[in-house]
Design a protein around this motif. Structure first.
Motif, short mmCIF file in Angstrom:
data_model
loop_
_atom_site.label_atom_id
_atom_site.label_comp_id
_atom_site.label_asym_id
_atom_site.label_seq_id
_atom_site.Cartn_x
_atom_site.Cartn_y
_atom_site.Cartn_z
N LEU A 1 0.86 -1.19 0.00
CA LEU A 1 0.00 0.00 0.00
C LEU A 1 0.89 1.23 0.00
O LEU A 1 1.72 1.41 0.90
N VAL A 2 0.72 2.08 -1.00
CA VAL A 2 1.60 3.25 -1.17
C VAL A 2 0.89 4.52 -0.73
O VAL A 2 -0.20 4.85 -1.22
N GLY A 3 1.51 5.22 0.21
CA GLY A 3 1.03 6.55 0.61
C GLY A 3 -0.38 6.56 1.15
O GLY A 3 -1.10 7.55 0.95
N ALA B 1 10.21 3.57 2.99
CA ALA B 1 10.08 4.95 2.51
C ALA B 1 9.65 5.06 1.05
O ALA B 1 8.99 6.03 0.67
N THR B 2 10.02 4.08 0.21
CA THR B 2 9.75 4.19 -1.22
C THR B 2 9.24 2.87 -1.79
O THR B 2 9.51 1.79 -1.23
N LEU B 3 8.55 2.96 -2.91
CA LEU B 3 8.08 1.75 -3.58
C LEU B 3 9.25 0.92 -4.07
O LEU B 3 9.22 -0.32 -4.00
N ALA B 4 10.30 1.57 -4.56
CA ALA B 4 11.47 0.83 -5.03
C ALA B 4 12.04 -0.05 -3.92
O ALA B 4 12.43 -1.20 -4.16
N GLY C 1 9.63 -16.87 -7.30
CA GLY C 1 10.23 -15.85 -6.44
C GLY C 1 9.19 -14.90 -5.90
O GLY C 1 7.98 -15.13 -6.00
N GLU C 2 9.66 -13.80 -5.35
CA GLU C 2 8.80 -12.83 -4.68
C GLU C 2 7.94 -12.05 -5.68
O GLU C 2 8.40 -11.66 -6.75
N VAL C 3 6.69 -11.81 -5.27
CA VAL C 3 5.70 -11.11 -6.11
C VAL C 3 5.04 -10.02 -5.27
O VAL C 3 4.81 -10.20 -4.07
N ALA C 4 4.75 -8.89 -5.91
CA ALA C 4 4.07 -7.79 -5.21
C ALA C 4 2.86 -7.31 -6.01
O ALA C 4 2.94 -7.18 -7.23
N LEU C 5 1.76 -7.05 -5.30
CA LEU C 5 0.61 -6.34 -5.85
C LEU C 5 0.56 -5.00 -5.16
O LEU C 5 0.48 -4.93 -3.93
N VAL C 6 0.60 -3.92 -5.95
CA VAL C 6 0.78 -2.58 -5.42
C VAL C 6 -0.50 -1.77 -5.58
O VAL C 6 -1.07 -1.70 -6.69
N PHE C 7 -0.93 -1.13 -4.49
CA PHE C 7 -2.11 -0.27 -4.50
C PHE C 7 -1.69 1.15 -4.13
O PHE C 7 -0.89 1.35 -3.21
N GLY C 8 -2.25 2.14 -4.83
CA GLY C 8 -1.86 3.53 -4.61
C GLY C 8 -2.72 4.27 -3.62
O GLY C 8 -3.53 3.68 -2.89
N ARG C 9 -2.56 5.56 -3.61
CA ARG C 9 -3.24 6.44 -2.67
C ARG C 9 -4.74 6.49 -2.94
O ARG C 9 -5.16 6.34 -4.09
N GLU C 10 -5.51 6.75 -1.90
CA GLU C 10 -6.96 6.74 -2.04
C GLU C 10 -7.44 7.74 -3.09
O GLU C 10 -8.33 7.43 -3.88
N ARG C 11 -6.89 8.94 -3.11
CA ARG C 11 -7.39 9.97 -4.02
C ARG C 11 -6.72 9.95 -5.39
O ARG C 11 -7.37 10.19 -6.40
N THR C 12 -5.44 9.66 -5.43
CA THR C 12 -4.70 9.83 -6.69
C THR C 12 -4.09 8.55 -7.23
O THR C 12 -3.55 8.55 -8.34
N GLY C 13 -4.14 7.45 -6.50
CA GLY C 13 -3.60 6.19 -6.99
C GLY C 13 -2.08 6.22 -7.07
O GLY C 13 -1.40 6.93 -6.32
N LEU C 14 -1.54 5.46 -8.01
CA LEU C 14 -0.10 5.40 -8.21
C LEU C 14 0.34 6.45 -9.22
O LEU C 14 -0.36 6.72 -10.20
N ASN D 1 2.81 8.04 -12.23
CA ASN D 1 3.42 7.44 -13.42
C ASN D 1 4.80 6.86 -13.11
O ASN D 1 5.18 5.81 -13.63
N GLU D 2 5.55 7.55 -12.25
CA GLU D 2 6.88 7.06 -11.88
C GLU D 2 6.78 5.73 -11.14
O GLU D 2 7.61 4.83 -11.34
N GLU D 3 5.78 5.59 -10.29
CA GLU D 3 5.60 4.33 -9.55
C GLU D 3 5.13 3.21 -10.47
O GLU D 3 5.57 2.06 -10.35
#
Length: 257
Positions: free
Chosen positions: A19-21, A74-77, A117-130, A132-134
């Motif tokens: 979960l991002v931001g 701190a970061t998605l990376a 190997g390791e897998v991730a499903l990434v969800f962005g911010r409630e209002r703005t999502g992910l 473009n850089e992410e």
């Protein structure tokens, strides 16, 4: 006789939800609850705005262990550095050209890749999502086909949809004999790919590939090309060797010895 590995547990243990931001701590707790009901346990939080929080634990409704074990980075990376496959959940198409998967297709692909190997499903911010850089850090995107007249899907509800599809895909797994897994070259990790992309960008500058043009567009297209190629670790090492030689020749051409 050694007990066969449970494929559900083995694959589920390599899948993380990121979960991002996140802006509302209650959504973090509700997402943890959604994961636990589907037999998933790995939660990573990227720069949450308000966490830890009592509200998150109240909304978790018994999934406190997931919150207690959640990694905060701190970061998605950083969150996906060791991942071999990353999916970004997005509500709308963006300038970043990614393969777009439906939830069931995305879950099946994620579970399949979790065998390697390791897998991730990434969800962005409630209002703005992910951003473009992410999204640039993802191999593909996932779109939930909600009602187009009312497509505002709560973050925890979106997590529940994907967690349910992941559970279905996990339940459909059958054990793979160890002999069938032996000898496979490991897919390149996110960190290995990012190292390659950084060197590729430097090499293109060294050989004056862009010729004064902005490099962003070309690099976006090259990232997509190499991500589609599904490179393994050996292939990344080979490509980086080619780039190193190209950089060496460029230095010689400039008289830098």
């Amino acid at each position: 006789m050694k007990t066969p590995e449970n494929p559900f547990d083995a694959h589920a243990g390599r899948i993380r939800i990121v979960l991002v931001g996140t802006q509302h701590p209650g959504n973090i707790g509700a997402a943890a609850r959604a994961l636990k009901t589907m037999g998933l346990s790995r939660l990573v939080l990227v720069a949450p705005e308000n966490y830890p929080s009592d509200e998150a634990f109240r909304r978790a409704a018994g999934a406190d262990d997931l919150l207690a074990d959640a990694a905060v980075v701190a970061t998605l990376a950083e969150a996906v550095a060791d991942c071999r496959f990353v999916l970004g959940c997005t509500a709308r198409s963006r300038r970043v050209a990614l393969e777009e998967l439906m939830p069931r297709q995305a879950a099946e692909r994620a579970v399949d890749r979790a065998g390697e190997g390791e897998v991730a499903l990434v969800f962005g911010r409630e209002r703005t999502g992910l951003s473009n850089e992410e999204l640039q850090l993802c191999h593909a995107s996932v779109h939930i086909p909600a009602n187009p007249d009312y497509s505002s899907l709560n973050l925890a509800a979106a997590v529940q949809v994907l967690a349910y599809e992941l559970r279905l895909a996990l339940l459909a797994l059958t054990p793979v004999p160890a002999a069938a897994r032996a000898g496979r070259e490991a897919p390149a990790s996110h960190a290995q790919l990012e190292g390659f992309f950084a060197q590729l960008g430097d090499t293109l500058d060294d050989v004056d590939f862009h010729k004064g043009r902005a490099p962003d567009s070309a690099m976006r297209k090259l990232r997509r090309l190499f991500l589609r190629a599904d490179l393994n670790e050996q292939e990344v090492r080979l490509l980086r060797g080619v780039l190193s030689d190209a950089q060496r020749m460029a230095r010689l051409a400039r008289g830098e010895g």
